[in-house]
Scaffold this motif. Sequence first.
Motif, mmCIF file in Angstrom:
data_model
loop_
_atom_site.group_PDB
_atom_site.id
_atom_site.type_symbol
_atom_site.label_atom_id
_atom_site.label_comp_id
_atom_site.label_asym_id
_atom_site.label_seq_id
_atom_site.Cartn_x
_atom_site.Cartn_y
_atom_site.Cartn_z
ATOM 1 N N GLY A 122 4.543 19.115 28.018
ATOM 2 C CA GLY A 122 5.595 18.754 27.362
ATOM 3 C C GLY A 122 6.453 19.656 26.511
ATOM 4 N N LEU A 123 6.136 20.730 26.482
ATOM 5 C CA LEU A 123 6.499 21.921 25.720
ATOM 6 C C LEU A 123 5.418 22.390 24.663
ATOM 7 N N THR A 124 5.115 23.671 24.501
ATOM 8 C CA THR A 124 4.133 24.525 23.769
ATOM 9 C C THR A 124 4.964 25.706 23.266
ATOM 10 N N ASN A 125 4.078 26.257 22.321
ATOM 11 C CA ASN A 125 4.859 27.460 21.729
ATOM 12 C C ASN A 125 5.044 28.527 23.055
ATOM 13 N N LEU A 126 4.526 28.364 23.894
ATOM 14 C CA LEU A 126 4.787 29.511 25.227
ATOM 15 C C LEU A 126 5.596 28.883 26.441
ATOM 16 N N CYS A 130 8.752 21.617 32.276
ATOM 17 C CA CYS A 130 9.745 20.569 32.753
ATOM 18 C C CYS A 130 11.163 20.948 32.636
ATOM 19 N N GLN A 131 11.322 21.383 31.718
ATOM 20 C CA GLN A 131 12.801 21.839 31.430
ATOM 21 C C GLN A 131 13.275 22.754 32.352
ATOM 22 N N ILE A 132 12.439 23.665 32.987
ATOM 23 C CA ILE A 132 13.215 24.512 34.173
ATOM 24 C C ILE A 132 13.127 23.858 35.347
ATOM 25 N N LEU A 133 12.156 22.698 35.445
ATOM 26 C CA LEU A 133 12.557 22.048 36.690
ATOM 27 C C LEU A 133 13.785 21.173 36.793
ATOM 28 N N ALA A 134 14.243 20.826 35.877
ATOM 29 C CA ALA A 134 15.542 20.137 35.412
ATOM 30 C C ALA A 134 16.565 21.326 35.777
ATOM 31 N N ASP A 135 16.550 22.364 35.087
ATOM 32 C CA ASP A 135 17.365 23.231 35.489
ATOM 33 C C ASP A 135 17.865 23.738 36.707
ATOM 34 N N LEU A 136 16.684 23.988 37.379
ATOM 35 C CA LEU A 136 16.785 24.404 38.789
ATOM 36 C C LEU A 136 17.314 23.286 39.658
ATOM 37 N N MET A 137 17.036 21.862 39.494
ATOM 38 C CA MET A 137 17.661 20.823 39.909
ATOM 39 C C MET A 137 18.891 20.845 39.637
ATOM 40 N N ASN A 159 9.624 29.922 24.569
ATOM 41 C CA ASN A 159 8.993 29.134 25.301
ATOM 42 C C ASN A 159 10.028 28.789 26.568
ATOM 43 N N VAL A 160 11.220 28.334 26.418
ATOM 44 C CA VAL A 160 12.044 27.958 27.663
ATOM 45 C C VAL A 160 12.307 29.214 28.351
ATOM 46 N N CYS A 161 12.767 30.348 27.680
ATOM 47 C CA CYS A 161 12.861 31.753 28.507
ATOM 48 C C CYS A 161 11.454 31.936 29.142
ATOM 49 N N ASN A 162 10.376 31.954 28.850
ATOM 50 C CA ASN A 162 9.102 32.329 29.375
ATOM 51 C C ASN A 162 8.910 31.463 30.634
ATOM 52 N N LEU A 254 24.272 26.182 31.035
ATOM 53 C CA LEU A 254 23.050 25.023 30.742
ATOM 54 C C LEU A 254 22.486 25.100 29.252
ATOM 55 N N HIS A 255 22.213 24.434 28.820
ATOM 56 C CA HIS A 255 21.465 24.393 27.450
ATOM 57 C C HIS A 255 20.476 23.100 27.461
ATOM 58 N N CYS A 256 19.097 23.470 26.971
ATOM 59 C CA CYS A 256 18.137 22.718 27.144
ATOM 60 C C CYS A 256 18.192 21.450 26.187
ATOM 61 N N LEU A 257 19.172 21.740 25.055
ATOM 62 C CA LEU A 257 19.281 20.763 23.982
ATOM 63 C C LEU A 257 18.075 20.298 23.421
ATOM 64 N N PRO A 258 18.120 20.242 21.897
ATOM 65 C CA PRO A 258 19.046 20.172 21.114
ATOM 66 C C PRO A 258 19.872 21.329 20.863
ATOM 67 N N ALA A 259 21.197 21.243 20.821
ATOM 68 C CA ALA A 259 21.926 22.373 20.417
ATOM 69 C C ALA A 259 22.612 22.767 19.163
ATOM 70 N N HIS A 260 22.707 23.835 18.710
ATOM 71 C CA HIS A 260 23.333 23.916 17.274
ATOM 72 C C HIS A 260 24.609 24.659 17.504
ATOM 73 N N ARG A 261 25.652 23.871 17.429
ATOM 74 C CA ARG A 261 26.991 24.405 17.677
ATOM 75 C C ARG A 261 27.215 25.221 16.372
#
Length: 298
Positions: A122-126, A130-137, A159-162, A254-261
């Motif tokens: 559900g997210l680690t340092n690396l 799950c986020q990228i599954l949603a992005d590709l979807m 981590n998201v980039c990896n 796309l942005h996984c959120l939370p975002a810092h405007r």
Amino acid sequence: MRPKHFLNFDNFSKEDLSKIINRAIEIKSKSESSEIFDKKTLGLIFQKPSTRTRVSFEVAMNKLGGNTIFLSSSDLQMSRGESITDTAKVLSSMVDAVVIRNDSHEELTLFSENSSVPVINGLTNLFHPCQILADLMTFKEKNQDQTLKKVCWIGDGNNVCNSYIEAASIFDFEISIFCPKGCEPYQPLLNDAKDFITLASSKNEALENAQIVTTDVWTSMNNESSSKERRKTFKNFFIEEKDMSLAVDHAIFLHCLPAHRGEEISFTMLEHAQSMVWDQAENRLHVQQSLLEFLLAD
Ligand code: CP
Ligand code: NVA
């Protein structure tokens, strides 16, 4: 039989991941729910905050007829020194799957090696698969007939980039990364997936021909002590409206959120006509419902 874990993408085939994504699109279009996991329990161990990941897994399990137990760090005896190994053995004798969010991919892996039920990252340092599954979807939903050929990543090689890099090597697309020196993605991935990665020398180079334009916060969770310094390091690594004109015509933002405007994105970027961030966030629910079906269905 050893359970199938979802720690990152490396033990998943393109066919498996496409199946999960296609099923998620079907679940969403039909507003599907079922009772297939009646009396099954999903444990959620979260050692960091979460809005999307926690809520989407809890709601997904509910839609499948099952229930969830949420455990923050302080709820578990691990906070008083009980080992990960012992915790994994005990919890997995009681629940049917476990989602873990922590700061150590190594510890997640150790937990999975001692778990008799599927473990989901559900997210680690690396990684944050799950986020990228949603992005590709989200890309597939919008572009049924297009093959993804290029993703533009601006900002921290985190981590998201990896996880994007892992996806690039499975789905055969280029990820062009414009990041500050010293903030590159995980070094072993840069070697393993070198044929799919471009470390761009300018924002324009990264954006050119991209079909997905994406970024993430400058400071990930638990790195807040360096955020002042990072604001200086990352000041030229942000996405604003006019950047979209350098990507392909119908590129999505796309942005996984939370975002810092005002940091990694301009103040109104989330509301841009090409932004699909709200669909992307909602898709966490559908794709994780599909993932649970994939991992848990008999
Ligand atoms: N994108 C994401 O994982 O959001 P949360 O931190 O809210 O779960
Ligand atoms: N890179 C961010 C992602 C949050 C969903 C973090 O780890 O905090």
